[in-house]
Scaffold this active site. Sequence first.
Site, PDB file in Angstrom:
ATOM      1  N   LYS A  30      48.777  38.389  35.259  1.00  0.00           N
ATOM      2  CA  LYS A  30      48.836  38.032  36.679  1.00  0.00           C
ATOM      3  C   LYS A  30      50.109  37.257  37.030  1.00  0.00           C
ATOM      4  CE  LYS A  30      43.809  38.005  37.420  1.00  0.00           C
ATOM      5  NZ  LYS A  30      43.316  38.287  36.059  1.00  0.00           N
ATOM      6  N   SER A  59      44.725  38.001  31.115  1.00  0.00           N
ATOM      7  CA  SER A  59      44.989  37.617  32.503  1.00  0.00           C
ATOM      8  C   SER A  59      46.334  36.927  32.740  1.00  0.00           C
ATOM      9  CB  SER A  59      43.867  36.716  33.024  1.00  0.00           C
ATOM     10  OG  SER A  59      42.759  37.495  33.412  1.00  0.00           O
ATOM     11  N   SER A  75      42.080  33.187  38.679  1.00  0.00           N
ATOM     12  CA  SER A  75      42.222  34.415  37.888  1.00  0.00           C
ATOM     13  C   SER A  75      41.474  35.553  38.566  1.00  0.00           C
ATOM     14  CB  SER A  75      41.708  34.217  36.458  1.00  0.00           C
ATOM     15  OG  SER A  75      42.130  35.280  35.635  1.00  0.00           O
TER      16      SER A  75
END
Length: 554
Positions: free
Chosen positions: A212, A209, A388
């Site tokens: 991102k 993640s 997230s």
Amino acid sequence: MVVRELRAWRAAGPRLARVVRAVRPRLAHLAQAVKPGARQDTEGAAPRVTRFGAVVKPHVTRVARAVRPRSGGLTTPQLAAVATAAGLALAAGAVTAAGPWDSAGQRTAERERAAAWGGRGGADHARGSGTVAQAPAAAPSAAPVLAVLGGGAVNTTKSAPVGPDLGSVLGKFLDDDSLGSRRSAAVVDVATGRRLYGKDVSDALTPASTTKIATAVAVLSAAGADHRFTTRTVLEPGSGALVLVGGGDPTLTARAKADGWASLRTLADETAAALKKRHTASVTLSYDASLFTGPALHPIGANDNLAPVTALTADEGRQDGSTSGPAQRSTDPAGDAARTFGGLLRERGIRTTATTVSAARATPRAEALASVQSPPLSTVVERMLTNSDNDIAETLARQTALATGGQPDFDGGAAAIHAQLQRLGLPLAGAQFHDGSGLNRQDRLTADLLTRLLATAGSPAHPELRPVLTGLPVAGFTGTLSDRYADAADYSGVGLVRAKTGTLTGVNTLAGTVVDADGRLLAFAFLTDGSMDQSAARAALDRTAAALAGCGCR
């Protein structure tokens, strides 16, 4: 008259400033905490006071040592110095029971403790609402967690640190066997852009993640921090056909309490009013989600961490009332949003004649009736990073493609992110993008690229990228870091580390910022692969970031 600074104050001053930097974000919440009827933190006061005591105790001890006389009792100035430090610690301890505080008062995530990581399919999420109390303004919407005494900027002109070698400090943490067989790390001074530490910085590993961060930089630079997404209704002339047109807003909500996000209920209010002005009480409802193209389902398949990606969705297709984290999802979020909208119209006196709501494209001749807009992109990006949020990330990848003339699907969004970062002159050797969320295990990023992304977001030349930093979760308080740094061994990182987490099976990553003991804003990235113990690996990364925050290293 010039009054010379007393020796005790000269000795205690830097230490006092450090204490203030550690506790200041919590002090202003004291007034709220002591008001009658103030909300009680579900975590309870005792654990927070204990945690804060562990954070503050070393600072107070250092101040006491600095002002301790060589012989005899404390002088009046020395007593004042110690009293000041103790007073700050006591006040902050009381504030801790009331929970964290954000000076701008805009991010509810700063006041809610997210639930522990429980994601399936490898995503790392928390269950904080991620919503705001009122319509938010453009970034920056959150003050820095750390600031120097008096609220000024961090001093970046001071002489070079003369403490221990940074490599020796971080090396012992990064050599932890729990991190797996592969690891890459980098630390960069944001003010100068100089790399202070590197370990295999060009090795491209699975970022999970932390992808991102790249998505956030790409969409903000392509569309602008003030950009908003519009959901609208149009009426086809002469046919009584009403079309709900999706604008790719991943934060559109149908809930009664919109909390500043674009509301499907508000759109129904305005649409019904516009129809009644036209003396129209009956329409045929359809929806247009054609802004995005390609498959709606992520290559990982149906998953509780991500709904089918569509330009029209309400509440991310969630079926359980949650606002973040894994949840059962609609298999047809666009159709469900349209059907919900039809029910809202009926409640407002507008009858929909069709038994089913089908997809259709609005024609150029259609007459605009009503519209609602999302908060600024800056706020949407902050929510994505704090929680997230995979749904927001995949939508923002498509919005990056739209803003740069690309194809708004999975491949086009990934290509647009790569191209946008290339335009910014960032080091992309070895980098591979296959989505915007990091759920795809074929994604590859380097520690060099992640730290450069963060440093660019902190550059005066790119104020539009500041939400990348303000949206990072805060250790012990917000989003996906709210349940971390909970062990006594990790207390030193609470409130000091701001970082994006990344977790897939065997993969653990952490990338963000700290202000070190010398007042330098540092960007760091730690990527690891091959771990057999996720909990131990995450704790090791947390300790590494905390050590960086507490280090005055050369």
